[in-house]
Design a protein around this motif. Structure first.
Motif, short mmCIF file in Angstrom:
data_model
loop_
_atom_site.label_atom_id
_atom_site.label_comp_id
_atom_site.label_asym_id
_atom_site.label_seq_id
_atom_site.Cartn_x
_atom_site.Cartn_y
_atom_site.Cartn_z
N GLY A 173 43.44 96.25 85.57
CA GLY A 173 43.25 97.67 85.19
C GLY A 173 43.23 97.86 83.68
O GLY A 173 43.43 98.96 83.20
N GLY A 174 43.01 96.78 82.95
CA GLY A 174 42.93 96.89 81.48
C GLY A 174 44.23 96.54 80.78
O GLY A 174 44.27 96.38 79.57
N GLY A 175 45.31 96.42 81.54
CA GLY A 175 46.62 96.14 80.94
C GLY A 175 46.90 94.66 80.84
O GLY A 175 46.04 93.86 81.22
N ILE A 199 55.23 101.07 76.75
CA ILE A 199 56.25 100.42 77.60
C ILE A 199 55.85 98.96 77.83
O ILE A 199 56.67 98.04 77.69
CB ILE A 199 56.37 101.16 78.96
N GLU A 200 54.58 98.75 78.16
CA GLU A 200 54.10 97.37 78.40
C GLU A 200 54.25 96.54 77.13
O GLU A 200 54.59 95.35 77.19
CB GLU A 200 52.64 97.41 78.83
N ASN A 201 53.98 97.18 76.00
CA ASN A 201 54.08 96.49 74.72
C ASN A 201 55.51 96.00 74.49
O ASN A 201 55.74 94.85 74.10
CB ASN A 201 53.66 97.48 73.63
N VAL A 202 56.49 96.87 74.77
CA VAL A 202 57.90 96.50 74.57
C VAL A 202 58.31 95.41 75.56
O VAL A 202 58.98 94.44 75.19
CB VAL A 202 58.80 97.75 74.72
N TRP A 241 50.42 84.70 83.80
CA TRP A 241 48.98 84.61 83.50
C TRP A 241 48.32 85.97 83.22
O TRP A 241 47.48 86.06 82.33
CB TRP A 241 48.24 83.90 84.64
N LEU A 242 48.67 86.97 84.00
CA LEU A 242 48.04 88.28 83.78
C LEU A 242 48.97 89.27 83.09
O LEU A 242 48.54 90.33 82.66
CB LEU A 242 47.58 88.87 85.12
N GLY A 243 50.25 88.91 82.98
CA GLY A 243 51.22 89.84 82.40
C GLY A 243 51.49 89.60 80.92
O GLY A 243 52.12 90.41 80.27
N ASN A 244 51.01 88.46 80.41
CA ASN A 244 51.21 88.15 79.00
C ASN A 244 49.97 88.62 78.23
O ASN A 244 48.87 88.11 78.45
CB ASN A 244 51.41 86.63 78.84
N SER A 245 50.17 89.58 77.34
CA SER A 245 49.00 90.18 76.69
C SER A 245 48.25 89.21 75.79
O SER A 245 47.11 89.45 75.43
CB SER A 245 49.41 91.43 75.91
N ASP A 246 48.88 88.07 75.43
CA ASP A 246 48.18 87.09 74.59
C ASP A 246 47.19 86.25 75.38
O ASP A 246 46.22 85.73 74.82
CB ASP A 246 49.20 86.15 73.91
N THR A 278 43.44 93.68 78.21
CA THR A 278 42.27 93.25 78.98
C THR A 278 41.27 94.40 79.17
O THR A 278 40.36 94.29 79.97
CB THR A 278 42.68 92.71 80.37
N GLU A 279 41.50 95.45 78.42
CA GLU A 279 40.56 96.58 78.51
C GLU A 279 39.24 96.15 77.86
O GLU A 279 39.23 95.74 76.71
CB GLU A 279 41.14 97.79 77.77
N ILE A 280 38.16 96.21 78.63
CA ILE A 280 36.86 95.89 78.04
C ILE A 280 36.04 97.18 77.97
O ILE A 280 36.45 98.22 78.50
CB ILE A 280 36.13 94.77 78.83
N ILE A 281 34.87 97.10 77.34
CA ILE A 281 34.13 98.34 77.09
C ILE A 281 33.81 99.06 78.41
O ILE A 281 33.95 100.29 78.50
CB ILE A 281 32.85 98.06 76.29
N ALA A 282 33.41 98.30 79.42
CA ALA A 282 33.01 98.94 80.69
C ALA A 282 34.18 99.69 81.33
O ALA A 282 34.01 100.81 81.82
CB ALA A 282 32.46 97.89 81.64
N THR A 283 35.37 99.09 81.32
CA THR A 283 36.51 99.78 81.94
C THR A 283 36.95 100.97 81.09
O THR A 283 37.41 101.98 81.61
CB THR A 283 37.72 98.82 82.15
#
Lengths: 422, 291
Positions: free
Chosen positions: B235-237, A397-400, B147-152, B242-247
């Motif tokens: 939370g990694g999203g 969902i986040e991806n879309v 800033w935190l919602g754009n996965s790039d 933003t998921e890193i090994i520790a999380t």
């Protein structure tokens, strides 16, 4: 010689002191004050609802007054911490004589570890609405009794709808027409807290009619279903449409729960894509709001099977390792009395699964019809018992919403699902 | 000289604490990494190297977390080290103003990571956050971001927060290192006609190498273990960006109840950190300074 003995003794004591200093962070706890009484049995009650501490303190005081031979020590942990460590506290039976569990992955893990005492046949089970407690059953045994009933579907501003002459849409076409009207009036149709709970709450009502089969996620985890099939790809396409047509606010994936609530409270948005548990908070922010619940129907009216989503949660249970099971049962029996449950419901603003609860607040009364008169289904997300699969579903969902093509997002998520198949 | 046997007792407290808090968990993790233990049940089965095989060849999320962690680590190591070094050189002299500035720069370090996470999540909020509002006030709307919602860009936004959080701590190490360099060397360099850059390159940096090694190694380890900040802010999203090994270890262990697999990832995590730290030590060659 004496000095030598002192130094040796101190060397032995130091690590113990250090260990004592390293004792874990104390949770929020309430304890009755007369634990010194030797003939009094002290039971431990653990849960995650910090916001309910005050009402539980009062209920526990009433319980201890009626049962002076039983004391209740309540420990409350933040929900994330409870989800992570709650089950570990149950291992030796010294903590959590009465405990609570989330449905889904936590319930499954605790059940598989054998920490649930079977409550089947206990008289107090009859105090609960039979149709709402099946989520606490496994292999024909009633292992836990859900106490709260929430509706994980958008809360909407009914007053605003009335003012604009809008009716609750009964189909996907009507939903889009309603959203267009709101946009024409400079109102964002849906405030979506994509940075935190938005995807995991809103996915339920978005998919409920696209995949009416309640076993769809079970089949997904068995390898019999795929996220690349129509039911999920259509759900992702529907999310894409919400984003592309501006039915949810821009930058939704960066929006927190608080910001989304502020949008609805300020009447910049008409719906909050979370659930009934936020109605009381919205009214705190803006007491003039008139609120109700509404789930998007993503199919045509004739194809719609469900009108909303329910979740029976905060599941009361007894630790099978406890040596105080009878006292623990007495406490659950007390909590399931209609007058005690009514106090809890009204003071916390929650619907309950207990029979004969009298809802006093206007918002609870106005939405109580969802319990009996509307066809809701149990929250599909909680039927995903593998947390990695759940994360993959939510990520798609986040991806879309981040701009990916629905089919590509579904394929990426399906790959993760397949990596996690049992 | 005869040493009393009593002296060996002085090793005991340290040894005991080390054994309880490091040795035992490490050996346990190694042991459980070869099992399918769920973290709750008494029973488990040995799965050989199955968990390691899964992590290395059959877990696309784990591979993604390693990539995210490397991006995060590189940005934090480079920019945190540079920021700390530049500010250390600015506030090097022990004047009242500099002492105040050092305390000010150090201040974020004493905050709890969860508080920092909440402050920065608010700063980054796309609609209410002050960062986008400041950009708008400055007429720089085109720079506004989710800033935190754009996965790039989310992982880099987190890295900026990490740098803000810990640069002050590294600044103190650099200040101590810079103050330990003898003044005579600078005087000689000046007499020899060395430029500022030459003085830095030939005098300051080589003698600062031991401090830099500590800063870089510590920053690397810190950036790999930035669990609390990431957990509280994203939370990694979104979409595991933003998921890193520790999380991820936390998710696998405490949400999926797969302690055996989480232990295997933890062991791999330890090996990755040890390998990168080893490379850094070799690259900086802090033990080869000769003056």
């Amino acid at each position: 010689m004496i000095n030598k003995k002192i130094s040796i003794t101190s060397l032995l004591i130091m690590p113990l002191l250090a260990l004592a200093g390293c004792a874990g962070e104390s949770p929020d706890s309430s304890s009755e004050s007369e634990s010194g009484s030797e003939d009094r049995t002290q039971i431990s009650f653990i849960h995650w609802r910090g916001e309910d501490k005050e009402v539980f303190d009062d209920i526990i005081a009433q319980f201890e007054k009626e049962y002076p031979e039983i004391g209740v020590e309540m420990n409350i942990y933040p929900s994330e911490q409870y989800q992570a460590t709650g089950q570990r506290m149950l291992t030796d039976g010294s903590t959590g004589d009465v405990f609570t569990s989330f449905p889904g992955a936590q319930f499954e893990a605790i059940a598989n570890a054998g920490f649930f005492e079977d409550l089947s046949g206990e008289d107090f089970v009859g105090n609960f609405d039979e149709s709402l407690i099946s989520v606490g059953e496994k292999d024909g045994q009633q292992l836990a009794l859900p106490y709260q009933l929430v509706f994980n579907m958008p809360v909407y501003n009914k007053g605003m709808f009335d003012e604009l002459g809008l009716e609750v849409p009964k189909s996907w076409t009507e939903f889009q027409e309603m959203a267009d009207t709101l946009l024409e009036n400079d109102i964002t149709p849906i405030a979506f807290p994509g940075a935190d709970i938005g995807p995991n709450q809103f996915m339920n009502s978005m998919m409920m009619n696209n995949a009416p089969d309640e076993e769809v996620f079970q089949k997904l985890q068995n390898g019999e279903e795929s996220l690349t099939n129509e039911w999920w790809v259509k759900t992702l396409e529907d999310f894409q449409l919400l984003e592309q047509k501006g039915y949810i606010q821009p930058d939704a994936l960066g929006t927190s729960q608080d910001s989304a609530m502020a949008m609805v409270a300020n009447e910049e948005a008409a719906m909050l894509a979370t659930g009934s548990y936020h109605m009381a908070s919205l009214l705190d922010l803006n007491p003039d709001l008139e609120l109700d619940l509404m789930a998007p129907i993503t199919v045509e009216e004739s194809e719609a099977e469900y009108e909303g989503i329910n979740t029976a949660t905060f599941m009361l249970a007894i630790n099978s390792n406890s040596e105080k099971k009878e006292e623990a049962k007495e406490f659950i029996r007390f909590l399931s009395r209609p007058e005690i449950a009514s106090q809890y419901a009204n003071e916390t603003g929650q619907h309950l699964t207990v029979n004969d609860v009298e809802y006093e607040s206007e918002v609870l009364q106005n939405t109580a019809y969802w319990i009996d008169e509307r066809k809701t289904r149990f929250q599909p997300r909680f039927l995903i018992t593998n947390a990695q699969v759940e994360a993959a579903v939510l990520s798609s969902i986040e991806n879309v919403l981040g701009g990916a093509d629905p089919m590509e997002a579904a394929e990426e998520a399906q790959q993760i699902v397949e990596e996690n198949l049992e | 000289m005869k040493i009393s046997k009593t002296i060996y007792l002085f090793f005991l407290p340290g040894l005991l604490l080390y054994s309880i808090f490091f040795l035992y968990p490490t050996v346990s993790a190694l042991f459980y990494s070869f099992t399918d233990w769920d973290g709750l049940s008494d029973a488990y089965q040995f799965v050989g190297v199955g968990n390691y095989e899964r992590a290395l060849t059959g877990d696309s999320v784990f591979r993604k977390t390693v990539g995210n962690n490397l991006k995060f680590m590189l940005m934090v190591v480079v920019f945190q080290t540079l920021t700390a070094l530049v500010f250390a050189m600015i506030v090097l002299k022990n004047t009242k103003a500099n002492l105040f500035l050092r305390a000010l720069y150090f201040f974020p370090t004493i905050l709890s990571s969860v508080s920092v996470a909440f402050i920065w999540a608010f700063i980054y909020d796309p609609s209410l956050g002050i960062l986008n509002q400041i950009l708008e006030l400055l007429g720089l709307d085109f720079l506004q971001q989710n800033w935190l919602g754009n996965s790039d860009i989310a992982i880099y936004s987190l890295a900026v927060t990490q740098i803000w959080f810990h640069a002050g701590q590294m600044l103190i190490i650099f200040v101590a290192g810079l103050q330990a360099i003898p003044e005579d060397l600078y005087e000689v360099a000046k007499i020899e006609g060395a430029s500022k850059w030459q003085t830095f390159r030939k005098v300051t940096w080589p003698l600062l190498a031991p401090s830099a090694t500590i800063v870089i190694a510590y920053t690397t380890i810190q950036s790999f273990k930035a669990f609390d900040l990431v957990f509280a802010m994203t939370g990694g999203g979104p979409n595991n960006s933003t998921e890193i090994i520790a999380t991820y270890i936390f998710d696998v262990a405490f949400r999926s109840y797969n302690f055996g697999y989480a232990s295997a990832i933890s062991v791999l995590f330890m090996i990755i950190i040890a390998f990168i730290t080893f490379l850094q030590f070799k690259a900086l060659r802090s033990d080869r300074i000769s003056y």
